[in-house]
Design an enzyme around this catalytic site. Structure first.
Site, PDB file in Angstrom:
ATOM      1  N   ASN A  88     112.974 -98.216 -99.411  1.00 34.23           N
ATOM      2  CA  ASN A  88     113.066 -96.926 -98.732  1.00 34.23           C
ATOM      3  C   ASN A  88     114.514 -96.514 -98.453  1.00 34.23           C
ATOM      4  OD1 ASN A  88     110.244 -96.680 -98.557  1.00 34.23           O
ATOM      5  ND2 ASN A  88     110.180 -97.827 -96.644  1.00 34.23           N
TER       6      ASN A  88
ATOM      7  N   HIS B 149     100.692 -92.848 -89.700  1.00 34.71           N
ATOM      8  CA  HIS B 149     101.140 -94.236 -89.766  1.00 34.71           C
ATOM      9  C   HIS B 149     100.395 -95.116 -88.765  1.00 34.71           C
ATOM     10  CE1 HIS B 149     103.976 -97.667 -89.382  1.00 34.71           C
ATOM     11  NE2 HIS B 149     104.208 -97.408 -90.649  1.00 34.71           N
TER      12      HIS B 149
ATOM     13  N   GLU C 166     102.693 -87.253 -89.386  1.00 37.56           N
ATOM     14  CA  GLU C 166     103.955 -87.578 -90.061  1.00 37.56           C
ATOM     15  C   GLU C 166     104.486 -86.310 -90.729  1.00 37.56           C
ATOM     16  OE1 GLU C 166     104.313 -91.444 -92.200  1.00 37.56           O
ATOM     17  OE2 GLU C 166     102.153 -91.564 -91.865  1.00 37.56           O
TER      18      GLU C 166
ATOM     19  N   SER D 161     103.772 -91.785 -95.479  1.00 33.68           N
ATOM     20  CA  SER D 161     104.419 -92.966 -96.042  1.00 33.68           C
ATOM     21  C   SER D 161     103.691 -93.564 -97.233  1.00 33.68           C
ATOM     22  CB  SER D 161     104.571 -94.035 -94.954  1.00 33.68           C
ATOM     23  OG  SER D 161     103.309 -94.387 -94.409  1.00 33.68           O
TER      24      SER D 161
ATOM     25  N   ASP E 276     106.424 -87.678 -86.593  1.00 30.84           N
ATOM     26  CA  ASP E 276     107.174 -88.851 -87.055  1.00 30.84           C
ATOM     27  C   ASP E 276     107.749 -88.492 -88.418  1.00 30.84           C
ATOM     28  OD1 ASP E 276     108.020 -91.219 -88.243  1.00 30.84           O
ATOM     29  OD2 ASP E 276     106.360 -92.409 -87.479  1.00 30.84           O
TER      30      ASP E 276
ATOM     31  N   HIS F 256     110.245 -90.518 -93.136  1.00 25.09           N
ATOM     32  CA  HIS F 256     110.548 -90.401 -94.567  1.00 25.09           C
ATOM     33  C   HIS F 256     111.111 -89.037 -94.947  1.00 25.09           C
ATOM     34  CE1 HIS F 256     108.739 -94.277 -95.591  1.00 25.09           C
ATOM     35  NE2 HIS F 256     107.866 -94.002 -94.631  1.00 25.09           N
TER      36      HIS F 256
ATOM     37  N   LYS G 254     115.199 -95.996 -93.357  1.00 26.72           N
ATOM     38  CA  LYS G 254     114.983 -95.365 -94.665  1.00 26.72           C
ATOM     39  C   LYS G 254     116.304 -94.751 -95.131  1.00 26.72           C
ATOM     40  CE  LYS G 254     110.670 -96.041 -93.183  1.00 26.72           C
ATOM     41  NZ  LYS G 254     110.362 -96.640 -91.869  1.00 26.72           N
TER      42      LYS G 254
END
Length: 384
Positions: A47, A133, A175, A179, A204, A207, A236
């Site tokens: 990542n 997540h 998110e 992910s 969140d 990423h 990440k």
């Protein structure tokens, strides 16, 4: 049933389901090369999207921080673990992302658990995307609030849950970039629905931060929203580790008083905070790296679209190939390993049953040759 019998039974069940997890001691060599048991591999499982974990400025900042502050923090931030390095990083993050405050946490998992654990009461409701997540869903299930999960990225499903009668408050959780699937949440629409129903939105963006939006400000910036609570992680695109919660002044004060993960955990080392400050400077100036990453994503998707497996609808660095069967996903990962490519097979319970996949992650450090050779190996794996 004894403790040992219970443990043995569950381990046997995990192995029989082709879902056994293993760890491997890997030696990083550069931005996308690793060594394992004497052999070098091209790494398509990291990542570290911009390659900052090995950036000279970030490494030097950590070295200088260790020389100045030592290699540990010595205690909780409420005792002796909060330093000028932590304060500078929090202030820089808040200014960059447009929030009054930022609070540092030792990991994204801890940040998500801390916020949800401190904020929710039994009269409240958490409405979370079904594919959020594990740290978010676990925190929600352990909180006193009711947890309701809406169909992934489905606005009518979200609206239906938000409209159900409730005596307390509602927190919508998602998110920014998912992910395991790599797709983006419809953040602007989710924010509008949440606001109209009087709830708060928590995103969140592990990423998305660093790779999306102006200066890498992430998914929310790209969508033109500012959620009530934004969680960004540093493992990440930042290339380090840790996390921060961005929020209002009053919520930050509340978390300082009541977030147990913040109060009772040893703070991240000041040297790490100093390295993260350097990584932030690199991220803000990394338009060239972000452009290179986008070129790599387009190149991979063009070639992977010709393969027989389902390519997830992702325009991000996370590019899952849905294989379906656990054993087939493991076999394909082994075939790639034999060809010198490190790719991870992700299986239930990390993903829904029947959706075992290769979770291929691209970085700015990959060359066109790296991607073309991976695609060739995947085409060869198709015929085996």
């Amino acid at each position: 049933m004894s403790w040992q019998q219970r443990i043995s039974r569950r381990l046997e069940e995990r192995a029989a389901a082709q879902a056994w997890r293993c760890r491997s001691a890997l030696q990083p060599l550069d931005g996308c090369r690793i060594r394992f048991e004497g052999r070098d591999y091209c790494n398509f499982a990291s990542n570290d999207y911009l390659g900052l974990s090995r950036h000279p400025a970030v490494i030097e900042a950590w070295r200088q921080g260790a020389s100045l502050y030592g290699v540990g923090s010595g205690g909780s931030g409420h005792v002796t673990g909060y330093t000028p390095a932590h304060q500078r990083l929090e202030e820089a993050l808040a200014a960059w992302l447009g929030y009054p405050r930022a609070l540092l946490f030792i990991s994204g998992f801890a940040a998500n658990q801390a916020v949800i654990g401190a904020l929710l009461d039994k009269e409240d409701r958490i409405v979370a995307d079904r594919l959020s997540h594990a740290s978010l869903l676990e925190a929600a299930s352990l909180s006193p609030a009711a947890l309701r999960r809406f169909v992934h990225n489905d606005l009518p499903s979200l609206a239906g849950l938000l409209d159900k009668p409730l005596g307390g408050q509602q927190l919508v959780v998602t998110e920014g970039i998912f992910s395991m699937d790599g797709d983006a949440a419809p953040l602007a629409d989710i924010a509008a629905l949440t606001r109209d129903r009087g709830g708060w939105l928590m995103v969140d963006d592990a990423h998305g931060i660093g790779v999306l939006g102006d200066e890498g400000r992430g998914s929310c910036h790209r969508a033109g929203i500012r959620p009530d609570i934004l969680v960004v992680t540093f493992g990440k695109a930042f290339g380090v580790s840790g996390a921060a919660v961005l929020c209002s002044e009053s919520l930050a004060d509340y978390l300082v008083q009541f977030a147990r993960h913040l109060i009772y955990s040893t703070a991240m080392p000041a040297a790490q905070a100093q390295a993260l400050h350097a990584a932030l400077a690199q991220i803000r100036a990394a338009e060239g790296l972000r452009a290179a990453l986008q070129r790599n994503i387009r190149r991979f998707r063009h070639g992977a679209g010709l393969l027989p497996w389902q390519l997830a609808e992702s325009q991000t660095a996370i590019q899952p190939l849905i294989v379906g069967d656990n054993a087939r996903a493991l076999a394909l990962a082994r075939q790639l390993r034999a060809r010198g490519f490190w790719v991870t097979a992700i299986r239930p319970p990390a993903v829904p049953a029947g959706t075992a996949r290769l979770r291929i992650t691209l970085t700015a450090a990959h060359s066109e040759t790296d991607i073309d050779e991976l695609l060739e190996a995947l085409r060869d794996g198709e015929s085996q």
